[in-house]
Enzyme design. Structure first.
Site, PDB file in Angstrom:
ATOM      1  N   ASP A   1      13.802   6.651  -0.815  1.00 14.97           N
ATOM      2  CA  ASP A   1      13.914   6.084   0.599  1.00 14.97           C
ATOM      3  C   ASP A   1      15.194   5.980   1.013  1.00 14.97           C
ATOM      4  O   ASP A   1      15.435   6.114   2.259  1.00 14.97           O
ATOM      5  CB  ASP A   1      13.382   4.530   0.445  1.00 14.97           C
ATOM      6  CG  ASP A   1      11.818   4.402   0.084  1.00 14.97           C
ATOM      7  OD1 ASP A   1      11.232   5.275   0.463  1.00 14.97           O
ATOM      8  OD2 ASP A   1      11.558   3.083  -0.537  1.00 14.97           O
TER       9      ASP A   1
ATOM     10  N   HIS B   1       4.390  -0.823  -3.358  1.00  6.84           N
ATOM     11  CA  HIS B   1       5.738  -0.262  -2.645  1.00  6.84           C
ATOM     12  C   HIS B   1       5.128   1.142  -1.951  1.00  6.84           C
ATOM     13  O   HIS B   1       5.445   1.029  -0.547  1.00  6.84           O
ATOM     14  CB  HIS B   1       6.693   0.137  -3.519  1.00  6.84           C
ATOM     15  CG  HIS B   1       7.824   0.684  -2.958  1.00  6.84           C
ATOM     16  ND1 HIS B   1       9.069   0.245  -2.859  1.00  6.84           N
ATOM     17  CD2 HIS B   1       8.066   2.248  -2.493  1.00  6.84           C
ATOM     18  CE1 HIS B   1      10.060   0.994  -2.235  1.00  6.84           C
ATOM     19  NE2 HIS B   1       9.445   2.282  -2.115  1.00  6.84           N
ATOM     20  N   GLU B   2       4.379   2.010  -2.370  1.00  8.03           N
ATOM     21  CA  GLU B   2       4.150   3.205  -1.685  1.00  8.03           C
ATOM     22  C   GLU B   2       3.075   2.877  -0.792  1.00  8.03           C
ATOM     23  O   GLU B   2       2.721   3.568   0.189  1.00  8.03           O
ATOM     24  CB  GLU B   2       3.670   4.403  -2.827  1.00  8.03           C
ATOM     25  CG  GLU B   2       4.660   4.774  -3.662  1.00  8.03           C
ATOM     26  CD  GLU B   2       5.863   5.386  -2.915  1.00  8.03           C
ATOM     27  OE1 GLU B   2       5.691   5.987  -1.992  1.00  8.03           O
ATOM     28  OE2 GLU B   2       7.073   5.234  -2.975  1.00  8.03           O
TER      29      GLU B   2
ATOM     30  N   HIS C   1       4.301   2.073   2.496  1.00  9.90           N
ATOM     31  CA  HIS C   1       4.751   3.078   3.258  1.00  9.90           C
ATOM     32  C   HIS C   1       3.351   3.792   4.209  1.00  9.90           C
ATOM     33  O   HIS C   1       3.397   4.001   5.204  1.00  9.90           O
ATOM     34  CB  HIS C   1       5.107   4.394   2.372  1.00  9.90           C
ATOM     35  CG  HIS C   1       6.621   4.176   1.969  1.00  9.90           C
ATOM     36  ND1 HIS C   1       7.770   3.732   2.839  1.00  9.90           N
ATOM     37  CD2 HIS C   1       7.030   3.794   0.658  1.00  9.90           C
ATOM     38  CE1 HIS C   1       8.804   3.608   1.954  1.00  9.90           C
ATOM     39  NE2 HIS C   1       8.577   3.492   0.909  1.00  9.90           N
TER      40      HIS C   1
END
Length: 287
Positions: free
Chosen positions: A137, A43-44, A47
């Site tokens: 987020d 997930h990170e 980003h």
């Protein structure tokens, strides 16, 4: 070294991760923690890769058991579309993660129990991260929306206030429905600390926003917005009204009559070159 591979050197584990790792070992839930950590990591990384694609300056990727923070050196001066893409790049990873895990289960590579666990963890992480609480987020999306409607400084303050209100509701919910869930209380503590730190750093964040505007690339503004002010207002007070992504001309008035028009760079120069943020803006007219 490839710039995307170099992102791995910026990955850091939050102390809470080690705390929950110890609890996971004691309670024989280490495999579950490993699955959760893998989801959070991807997930990170979503980003960070999106940020790197747009040549943002990625400071570090901080991982927690329930989420993470990809910290950037960008403060509202990037195009709205870029910031939106970077913010959504994290949640978007869960689409292919769930799809890939489903295929692994269909082809008997993954057991049904682990598929269920993987699916539930993905849903839980997405649901948590889309809460409108900074620095999740959802909080960043809220901030993006507010910067379209309000001056940057006010949008930042309002984001923190709204985040606190939502977090208060979450705390009440946990207190009544899951008071013994230690992991939920750890999340709340982390978010409260993050909001306190963000509020404390508000002046520095605004300064970084203005510094980027003063030293950064010119001509990237999507809109022109005049600001009408009184000549007695301080330079800093006028800068506090600046919007992200919009070029400003400053109309200095006295008794409802326009006196002159200043370019925003004249105010920025007064602060960062002349070190005079508290002088009346009217003094810039007379030299």
């Amino acid at each position: 070294m490839n710039k995307y591979v170099a992102l791995l050197a910026k990955v850091h584990l939050h102390p809470l991760f080690w705390l929950l790792s110890g609890l996971a070992v004691v309670t024989a839930h280490f495999k579950q923690l490993l699955i959760l950590f893998s989801i959070v990591f991807i997930h990170e990384l979503g980003h960070a890769i999106a940020a790197q694609w747009f040549s943002w300056r990625v400071k570090r990727i901080l991982l927690l058991p329930f989420g993470g923070v990809a910290e950037m050196d960008e403060y509202g001066n990037r195009p709205f579309r870029e910031e939106l893409v970077v913010t959504l790049a994290g949640p978007a990873q869960h689409v292919w993660l769930v799809g890939g895990a489903f295929l692994l289960w269909k082809y008997d590579i993954l057991s049904f129990a682990y598929w269920q666990l993987f699916f539930h963890y993905n849903v839980a992480i997405v649901a948590l991260n889309l809460l409108p609480v900074w620095p999740l987020d959802g909080g960043k999306l809220l901030f993006l929306l507010l910067t379209r409607l309000l001056p940057f400084s006010r949008a930042h303050r309002q984001t923190i206030i709204y985040s606190c209100a939502v977090l208060f509701v979450v705390i009440v919910g946990i207190f009544f429905f899951a008071p013994k869930q230690l992991d939920l209380w750890l999340i709340v503590v982390f978010l409260l600390f993050s909001l306190w730190k963000e509020w404390k750093h508000h002046p520095y964040i605004i300064m970084r926003f203005l510094l980027e505007r003063y030293y950064g690339k010119k001509g990237q503004y999507a809109k022109w917005r005049p600001l009408t002010v009184e000549e007695t207002e301080t330079v800093w007070n006028v800068l506090d009204k600046f919007y992200r992504g919009q070029k400003h001309s400053i109309i200095v008035g006295k008794q409802a009559k326009d006196r002159a028009i200043l370019d925003e760079n004249e105010l920025l120069h007064a602060v960062f070159a002349d070190k005079q943020p508290n002088i009346p803006v009217g003094r810039l007219l007379y030299g």
